[in-house]
Design an enzyme around this catalytic site. Sequence first.
Site, PDB file in Angstrom:
ATOM      1  N   GLU A  75      10.944   7.124  -0.647  1.00  0.00           N
ATOM      2  CA  GLU A  75      11.284   6.443  -1.552  1.00  0.00           C
ATOM      3  C   GLU A  75      12.438   7.235  -2.450  1.00  0.00           C
ATOM      4  OE1 GLU A  75       7.788   4.762  -3.537  1.00  0.00           O
ATOM      5  OE2 GLU A  75       7.374   3.529  -1.577  1.00  0.00           O
TER       6      GLU A  75
ATOM      7  N   ALA B 299       0.682  -1.227   0.158  1.00  0.00           N
ATOM      8  CA  ALA B 299       0.021  -0.020  -0.001  1.00  0.00           C
ATOM      9  C   ALA B 299       0.633   1.316   0.037  1.00  0.00           C
ATOM     10  CB  ALA B 299      -0.979  -0.052   1.050  1.00  0.00           C
ATOM     11  N   ARG B 300       1.237   1.685   1.087  1.00  0.00           N
ATOM     12  CA  ARG B 300       2.026   2.878   1.291  1.00  0.00           C
ATOM     13  C   ARG B 300       3.242   2.630   2.498  1.00  0.00           C
ATOM     14  NH1 ARG B 300       1.590   3.768  -3.017  1.00  0.00           N
ATOM     15  NH2 ARG B 300       0.759   5.422  -4.322  1.00  0.00           N
TER      16      ARG B 300
ATOM     17  N   HIS C  53       8.919  -0.655  -4.929  1.00  0.00           N
ATOM     18  CA  HIS C  53       7.610  -0.020  -5.440  1.00  0.00           C
ATOM     19  C   HIS C  53       7.279  -0.744  -6.814  1.00  0.00           C
ATOM     20  CE1 HIS C  53       4.424   3.431  -4.880  1.00  0.00           C
ATOM     21  NE2 HIS C  53       3.894   2.476  -5.490  1.00  0.00           N
ATOM     22  N   LEU C  54       7.260  -1.805  -6.911  1.00  0.00           N
ATOM     23  CA  LEU C  54       6.979  -2.625  -8.240  1.00  0.00           C
ATOM     24  C   LEU C  54       5.409  -3.061  -8.534  1.00  0.00           C
ATOM     25  CD1 LEU C  54      10.117  -4.730  -8.569  1.00  0.00           C
ATOM     26  CD2 LEU C  54       9.663  -2.494 -10.013  1.00  0.00           C
TER      27      LEU C  54
HETATM   28  N1  LIG Z   1       2.461  -0.986  -4.605  1.00  0.00           N
HETATM   29  C1  LIG Z   1       1.956  -0.203  -5.598  1.00  0.00           C
HETATM   30  O1  LIG Z   1       2.682  -0.252  -6.473  1.00  0.00           O
HETATM   31  C2  LIG Z   1       0.543  -0.097  -5.570  1.00  0.00           C
HETATM   32  C3  LIG Z   1      -0.403  -0.150  -6.544  1.00  0.00           C
HETATM   33  C4  LIG Z   1      -1.656   0.155  -6.586  1.00  0.00           C
HETATM   34  C5  LIG Z   1      -2.208   0.741  -5.301  1.00  0.00           C
HETATM   35  N2  LIG Z   1      -1.389   0.906  -4.174  1.00  0.00           N
HETATM   36  C6  LIG Z   1      -2.009   1.449  -2.917  1.00  0.00           C
HETATM   37  O2  LIG Z   1      -2.896   0.385  -2.558  1.00  0.00           O
HETATM   38  C7  LIG Z   1      -3.710   0.993  -1.541  1.00  0.00           C
HETATM   39  C8  LIG Z   1      -5.306   0.611  -2.112  1.00  0.00           C
HETATM   40  O3  LIG Z   1      -5.478   0.862  -3.280  1.00  0.00           O
HETATM   41  P1  LIG Z   1      -6.889   0.720  -3.942  1.00  0.00           P
HETATM   42  O4  LIG Z   1      -6.904   0.747  -5.345  1.00  0.00           O
HETATM   43  O5  LIG Z   1      -7.426  -0.831  -3.512  1.00  0.00           O
HETATM   44  O6  LIG Z   1      -7.669   1.842  -3.053  1.00  0.00           O
HETATM   45  P2  LIG Z   1      -9.207   1.800  -2.720  1.00  0.00           P
HETATM   46  O7  LIG Z   1      -9.510   3.035  -2.548  1.00  0.00           O
HETATM   47  O8  LIG Z   1     -10.012   0.960  -3.688  1.00  0.00           O
HETATM   48  O9  LIG Z   1      -9.361   0.831  -1.275  1.00  0.00           O
HETATM   49  C9  LIG Z   1      -8.631   1.432  -0.301  1.00  0.00           C
HETATM   50  C10 LIG Z   1      -9.661   0.943   0.945  1.00  0.00           C
HETATM   51  O10 LIG Z   1      -8.826   1.214   2.120  1.00  0.00           O
HETATM   52  C11 LIG Z   1     -10.086   1.353   3.103  1.00  0.00           C
HETATM   53  N3  LIG Z   1      -9.679   2.274   4.295  1.00  0.00           N
HETATM   54  C12 LIG Z   1      -9.449   3.606   4.211  1.00  0.00           C
HETATM   55  N4  LIG Z   1      -9.204   3.931   5.413  1.00  0.00           N
HETATM   56  C13 LIG Z   1      -9.003   2.843   6.041  1.00  0.00           C
HETATM   57  C14 LIG Z   1      -8.621   2.355   7.272  1.00  0.00           C
HETATM   58  N5  LIG Z   1      -8.353   3.210   8.374  1.00  0.00           N
HETATM   59  N6  LIG Z   1      -8.404   1.158   7.927  1.00  0.00           N
HETATM   60  C15 LIG Z   1      -8.764   0.389   6.927  1.00  0.00           C
HETATM   61  N7  LIG Z   1      -9.194   0.340   5.710  1.00  0.00           N
HETATM   62  C16 LIG Z   1      -9.216   1.642   5.398  1.00  0.00           C
HETATM   63  C17 LIG Z   1     -11.348   2.232   2.068  1.00  0.00           C
HETATM   64  O11 LIG Z   1     -12.338   2.079   2.979  1.00  0.00           O
HETATM   65  C18 LIG Z   1     -10.872   1.538   0.984  1.00  0.00           C
HETATM   66  O12 LIG Z   1     -12.048   0.443   0.823  1.00  0.00           O
HETATM   67  C19 LIG Z   1      -3.487   2.463  -1.764  1.00  0.00           C
HETATM   68  O13 LIG Z   1      -2.742   3.110  -0.967  1.00  0.00           O
HETATM   69  C20 LIG Z   1      -2.639   2.529  -3.214  1.00  0.00           C
HETATM   70  O14 LIG Z   1      -1.825   3.835  -3.365  1.00  0.00           O
HETATM   71  C21 LIG Z   1       0.061   0.486  -4.355  1.00  0.00           C
HETATM   72  O1  LIG Z   2      -0.764   3.869  -6.013  1.00  0.00           O
HETATM   73  C1  LIG Z   2      -0.367   3.443  -6.977  1.00  0.00           C
HETATM   74  O2  LIG Z   2      -1.180   3.447  -7.928  1.00  0.00           O
HETATM   75  C2  LIG Z   2       0.965   2.787  -7.042  1.00  0.00           C
HETATM   76  O3  LIG Z   2       1.715   2.888  -5.875  1.00  0.00           O
HETATM   77  C3  LIG Z   2       1.491   2.902  -8.226  1.00  0.00           C
HETATM   78  O4  LIG Z   2       2.340   3.806  -8.118  1.00  0.00           O
HETATM   79  P1  LIG Z   2       3.581   3.866  -9.445  1.00  0.00           P
HETATM   80  O5  LIG Z   2       2.643   4.544 -10.377  1.00  0.00           O
HETATM   81  O6  LIG Z   2       4.355   5.004  -8.938  1.00  0.00           O
HETATM   82  O7  LIG Z   2       4.249   2.926  -9.682  1.00  0.00           O
END
Ligand SMILES: NC(=O)c1ccc[n+]([C@@H]2O[C@H](COP(=O)([O-])OP(=O)(O)OC[C@H]3O[C@@H](n4cnc5c(N)ncnc54)[C@H](O)[C@@H]3O)[C@@H](O)[C@H]2O)c1
Ligand SMILES: O=C(O)[C@H](O)COP(=O)(O)O
Length: 595
Positions: free
Chosen positions: A312, A282-283, A331-332
């Site tokens: 990062e 997530a983050r 961060h892949l």
């Molecule tokens: N590593 C990566 O490259 C990558 C890729 C895609 C998404 N992400 C990250 O993954 C996370 C989720 O993305 P998503 O598309 O599923 O988002 P999303 O908005 O669909 O889902 C997030 C969920 O978190 C819930 N939430 C909010 N506050 C909360 C809390 N305090 N406790 C528990 N749940 C809570 C929300 O209700 C929601 O259902 C984001 O942080 C996004 O940036 C990372």
């Molecule tokens: O929040 C996101 O969509 C992911 O963390 C992806 O981030 P990036 O585009 O830098 O790979």
Amino acid sequence: MAANAISQTFRIPTPTSLSLSSKLPLSPAFSVSLPTHRRRSLVVYVSSSLDAKPTVLVAEKLGEAGLKLLKDFANVDCSYNLSPEELCTKISLCDALIVRSGTKVSREVFESSGGRLKVVGRAGVGIDNVDLAAATEHGCLVVNAPTANTVAAAEHGIALLASMARNVAQADASIKAGKWLRSKYVGVSLVGKTLAVMGFGKVGTEVARRAKGLGMNVIAHDPYAPADRARAIGVELVSFDEAIATADFISLHMPLTPATSKMLNDETFAKMKKGVRIVNVARGGVIDEDALVRALDAGIVAQAALDVFTVEPPAEDSKLVKHELVTATPHLGASTKEAQEGVAIEIAEAVVGALKGELASTAVNAPMVPSEVLTELKPFVDLAEKLGRLAVQLVAGGSGVKTVKVTYASARAPDDLDTRLLRAMITKGLIEPISSVFVNLVNADFTAKQRGIRITEERVILDGSPENPLEFIQVQIANVESRFASAISDSGEITVEGRVKDGVPHLTKVGSFEVDVSLEGSIILCRQVDQPGMIGKVGSILGEENVNVSFMSVGRIAPRKQAVMAIGVDDQPRKETLKRIGDIPAVEEFVFLKL
Ligand SMILES: NC(=O)c1ccc[n+]([C@@H]2O[C@H](COP(=O)([O-])OP(=O)(O)OC[C@H]3O[C@@H](n4cnc5c(N)ncnc54)[C@H](O)[C@@H]3O)[C@@H](O)[C@H]2O)c1
Ligand SMILES: O=C(O)[C@H](O)COP(=O)(O)O
């Protein structure tokens, strides 16, 4: 916004004379009579046929298909790895900016843009690298690409889960170092173990589905997720404490917000099952990273697999990354070919749409108004802005606008009429004629609040057919004096009211006087003692001065008593012309209003 609440509703009969086309084409440009440099669209900047192409700065690598879409519409500047200073310098020449997670779009970026930056596109989900408050204050729309990388992130989460459990990364490093350590890298099984998915949104749901396929018992914590969606895939929603106390594996999928920042910390690690394993795609900021190192050293956390970090890239000597029990990737999560092509197309379409003045369906800091609603509301949007412009021009200098009441009369149920767009346009009309800021759907509420203007909305629910969205809109400004005393209604407010007739906005009431003048061009309002020949007198003065009259109407309380004449004019009369009208003996007051 709390200040802009709908206050009450009541029912009056529907007049029979409404005619309105509900299927007008949606014009992309929405110009008002402002100098060209201030001409703005309904929502964001639109390059009109007179303007050059907009410029889009792509600050991080974007898939080819997305770049092509952008290049078909705009000048595209792909400049990667800009320093914060370089970004601030470049941004003043750009209408849109596209970033991934590697670029901080700070308040300084918006301030440096000098008002030109109208859209920030986040090619991905997380918008924690964009200062949303600053974007909103600067009227800059932020859009993201929320769906195209969901599966990629979920697959990466599962990849980390499995490789952590079987020490794949550590065993790989050791065999490459010439070792053959079979007993050191005995793993743990996933089947039958409990996985707590923290954040049951798009990625969390996909991770849960896949984990169920691996035979895991999946629970989830998400205060905002509906229990039936979880139940539908065999997942139980539980409290935060229950999730972390029960889980063998914890997978994090919530956004980074003030509420989720460092939600895994010394205190919460202490509540976990000894030997828990943690995955974070997530983050980084949702974990207190120093506390995680302590929990790993203490054996509370057996292993962690991390794709994301508070800073990062993390420091080269990061204890966390170097920890033997940690599997790390840079961060892949979203980095698959498929996801990046999808994200690039999703964000390019959103940015181009926003630059064309369309309401983005992935807007992060503005209400999303479906296009069919927008099409239906278009003439009322026009009417709303014009009523705002008229009302504010009727305020006497020095009065200060603080309290505005907007009444929408409609046969529709309150939840079937979205007034956010109308309120934004009334606010635009109220503020733009008296300031240098431009107002759009993004910053309207903020700008009104900042200027101390309280806008309350009231609904009048009419009997009759709900086919048309609105019967009339009334704008009232309270506690002010007017340049045109007759604009003050019996209840003491400057009052203007309008309707849409045959698709054209009309002013239908000023103060307590019924008038009917099409809101095109500009308007002269005259109060006079009702008597024969007045229309002729005013008409001939305007004719002699070569001012074209588009509309004239007289509203009167009773024959031969006071009346208000509303005259629509195509051209701005000279001061001398207006003086000649004012000098007509029966004219008691008059005002010229620009639309
Ligand atoms: N590593 C990566 O490259 C990558 C890729 C895609 C998404 N992400 C990250 O993954 C996370 C989720 O993305 P998503 O598309 O599923 O988002 P999303 O908005 O669909 O889902 C997030 C969920 O978190 C819930 N939430 C909010 N506050 C909360 C809390 N305090 N406790 C528990 N749940 C809570 C929300 O209700 C929601 O259902 C984001 O942080 C996004 O940036 C990372
Ligand atoms: O929040 C996101 O969509 C992911 O963390 C992806 O981030 P990036 O585009 O830098 O790979």
